[in-house]
Write a protein that holds these residues in place. Sequence first.
Motif, short mmCIF file in Angstrom:
data_model
loop_
_atom_site.label_atom_id
_atom_site.label_comp_id
_atom_site.label_asym_id
_atom_site.label_seq_id
_atom_site.Cartn_x
_atom_site.Cartn_y
_atom_site.Cartn_z
N ALA A 106 -11.53 36.71 43.09
CA ALA A 106 -11.83 35.21 42.51
C ALA A 106 -10.38 35.04 41.78
CB ALA A 106 -13.29 35.28 41.96
N ALA A 107 -10.20 35.93 41.12
CA ALA A 107 -9.06 35.72 39.71
C ALA A 107 -7.91 35.25 40.49
CB ALA A 107 -8.81 36.77 39.13
N THR A 108 -7.47 35.91 41.72
CA THR A 108 -6.29 35.50 42.49
C THR A 108 -6.18 34.28 42.94
OG1 THR A 108 -6.28 37.89 43.51
CG2 THR A 108 -4.76 36.09 44.52
N ALA A 109 -7.39 33.52 43.34
CA ALA A 109 -7.45 32.28 43.89
C ALA A 109 -7.16 31.29 42.57
CB ALA A 109 -8.94 31.95 44.33
N ARG A 110 -7.60 31.66 41.37
CA ARG A 110 -7.49 30.75 40.32
C ARG A 110 -5.85 31.06 39.75
NH1 ARG A 110 -12.35 34.04 37.97
NH2 ARG A 110 -13.97 32.79 39.54
N LEU A 111 -5.26 32.18 39.94
CA LEU A 111 -3.92 32.43 39.71
C LEU A 111 -2.98 31.80 40.65
CD1 LEU A 111 -3.87 36.25 38.53
CD2 LEU A 111 -3.43 34.47 37.17
N ASP A 112 -3.22 31.88 41.70
CA ASP A 112 -2.57 31.01 42.74
C ASP A 112 -2.61 29.56 42.35
OD1 ASP A 112 -2.32 33.12 44.25
OD2 ASP A 112 -3.75 32.72 45.83
N ARG A 113 -3.80 28.97 41.93
CA ARG A 113 -3.61 27.67 41.39
C ARG A 113 -2.97 27.36 40.25
NH1 ARG A 113 -9.16 27.28 41.51
NH2 ARG A 113 -9.15 27.52 43.57
N MET A 114 -2.93 28.42 39.32
CA MET A 114 -2.18 28.21 38.06
C MET A 114 -0.74 28.29 38.27
SD MET A 114 -4.36 30.85 35.72
CE MET A 114 -3.44 31.07 34.37
N LEU A 302 -9.32 28.18 30.59
CA LEU A 302 -9.94 28.33 31.61
C LEU A 302 -11.18 29.42 31.57
CD1 LEU A 302 -10.20 28.59 34.94
CD2 LEU A 302 -8.27 30.18 34.80
N ASN A 303 -12.39 28.78 31.96
CA ASN A 303 -13.56 29.48 31.96
C ASN A 303 -14.82 28.79 32.69
OD1 ASN A 303 -15.47 28.03 30.01
ND2 ASN A 303 -13.73 27.93 28.80
N PRO A 304 -15.88 29.39 33.02
CA PRO A 304 -16.84 28.76 33.66
C PRO A 304 -17.53 27.51 33.16
CG PRO A 304 -17.37 31.05 33.61
CD PRO A 304 -16.25 30.76 32.51
N ASN A 305 -17.06 27.17 31.96
CA ASN A 305 -17.57 25.97 31.34
C ASN A 305 -16.75 25.06 31.28
OD1 ASN A 305 -19.15 24.14 29.38
ND2 ASN A 305 -17.66 24.79 28.10
N CYS A 306 -15.55 25.13 31.15
CA CYS A 306 -14.25 24.49 31.42
C CYS A 306 -13.30 25.01 32.14
CB CYS A 306 -13.79 24.42 29.78
SG CYS A 306 -11.96 23.80 29.88
N TRP A 307 -13.52 24.41 33.46
CA TRP A 307 -12.73 25.02 34.58
C TRP A 307 -11.37 24.27 35.09
CZ3 TRP A 307 -15.20 27.24 39.65
CH2 TRP A 307 -14.14 28.17 40.28
N THR A 308 -10.25 24.54 34.21
CA THR A 308 -9.07 23.99 35.21
C THR A 308 -7.91 24.84 35.05
OG1 THR A 308 -7.39 22.22 34.54
CG2 THR A 308 -8.40 23.00 32.73
N GLU A 309 -7.09 24.94 35.76
CA GLU A 309 -5.96 26.00 35.91
C GLU A 309 -4.75 25.01 35.45
OE1 GLU A 309 -8.20 25.65 38.60
OE2 GLU A 309 -8.99 27.82 38.74
N SER A 310 -4.74 23.86 35.06
CA SER A 310 -3.72 22.89 34.86
C SER A 310 -3.04 22.76 33.51
CB SER A 310 -3.93 21.61 35.58
OG SER A 310 -3.04 20.65 35.19
N MET A 311 -1.99 23.06 33.08
CA MET A 311 -1.45 22.86 31.87
C MET A 311 -0.96 21.43 31.77
SD MET A 311 -1.79 25.39 29.73
CE MET A 311 -0.33 25.68 28.39
N GLN A 312 -0.73 20.94 32.87
CA GLN A 312 -0.21 19.67 33.10
C GLN A 312 -1.50 18.46 32.72
OE1 GLN A 312 1.88 18.34 36.76
NE2 GLN A 312 1.64 20.49 37.13
#
Length: 395
Positions: A106-114, A302-312
Motif C-alpha cells: 500500500a505504501a509503495t503505491a503512495r510513494l510511486d504517486r509521490m 498524507l494520512n487517511p483523513n487527508c489523503w494527498t501525495e501532491s506537494m504541488q
Amino acid sequence: MRTLNPARPVAQALAIKDGLILDLGSNEEILGLANEYTRVIDLEGLTLMPGFVDPHTHLIFAGQREFELPMKQSGASYLEILASGGGILNTVRATRNASREELVMAATARLDRMLAFGTTTAEAKSGYGLDKDTELKSLEAIAELAKTHTVELVPTFLGAHAVPEEYKGAPDDYIEFVISDVLPEVAARKLAEFCDIFCEKGVFSVDNSRKLLSAAQKAGLGLRIHSDEIVRLGGTALAVELGAVSASHLMQTSDQEFEGMAERGVIAELLPATPFALMEKEYPRARAMIEAGVPVALSTDLNPNCWTESMQFVIALAAYNMKLHPSEALAAATRNAAFAINRADTVGSLEVGKQADVLVLDAKNHLTIPYHFGVNLIETVIKKGKIVLGEKNLP
Ligand code: NIG
Ligand code: FE
C-alpha cells in the motif's frame, strides 16, 4: 539557526556528475564543462528545481476512510469522530490486521504517486499500530521501503498518535507502556530517527508529551510534535523548551510561541491540506510566523483523513489560503523541509555538492507552479543524478 530564504532563480544551467550537482552557471559556463561522454539536454522554456521534500507523512496505514467525508459534511468534528472509535482508531484496527507485506504494498503505491508528483525525499511515520508489534511492523515496513524505493525516507516513531482502545481513559498508562516497552526497542534497532506525539485535548497532555519526548531525546532520537491543531494546550511551548526540530499543524499557536520558535529555530511544519480536508475556514497564520522569524516548512500530512501525495497541491493551498509568496512556498517545500528532517546537507536546494535531486516542470517560471494548479506539472524526475521518471519527456 534555521532561516527561510525565499527560493530564487539561481542559474541558467546545471551540471550533474556521479549523482551530485557539479556546477551551476550560465549556459556557456556549463557547456564548457561538457566532454564527449556528456549528455547535454536543452530544457529551454521549462523550469528546473530541487525535488520536493515532504517532511510529514503518515505513510504507513491500511484501509481508507472515504466514508468520513459525508460525516464531515454533516458537521461531525475530527475529535467527535475519534472519540466515537472512528478516525485514527478505525485505521488502527485495519493496520493491526494487515501483514507487513500488505503495508509495504500500500505504501509503495503512495510513494510511486509521490515521486510522480515530484517528491524525492520524505519523512514517514508509524502511528497506526499503538501496540508493540504493529508499531515495530510499521517501522520495519518503512526500513524495507527505504531500501527498495527511489523516494528517500526518514523514519519517525509516532507510537503516541492516539490512546488505543485497550487503554481508553488511561493515557498516562499508555505513555508509560510506550516508554518502557516500545521506545527502547525502536531506539536499539535504530528503526526511527525521530519521535513524534499528538499533543491535543482528549489525546495526549503536555505532561505526557514531555515525558515521552524527554525519554526519546535521552534515547538519541530527534523530536517533533503535533501541536495546537484544535486546542492550544502548550505543545508548541514544549517543542521550544525541548528544542524539537519541528512542531506541526499550529492552527491555534500564539504570537508568544512564535517568538520562542524563532529564537530556538523550531521549524513550523504547515499542513494546509489538513484544514482543507476538515472543511475548515481557518488556516495557520503563516504570515505572522514568517514576520516573527519562524522558519516555515510545508508538508502534505498524507494520512487517511487527508489523503494527498501532491506537494504541488500543498504549495497552491499555501499560496491561496496562507498568502505565502510562490518563492516562499517553494523554499518551504524544499530547503526548509530538508532542515525539518535533518537532511539540509544533502537535499532541498540546487547547490554544488548536494545530491542531484532535480525536477523538470512544464512551467514557464517558478511563479507558475502555484498559479497553474490542480494538475501535475512534472515532466521529469532526477534522483541522485539518475532519470527515474519521464525520460521520454526529454528532448
Ligand atoms: O496529523 N492529527 C493527528 N494525526 C494526523 C491525522 C491522522 C488521521 O486522522 O488518521 C494528522 O493530521
Ligand atoms: Fe500528521
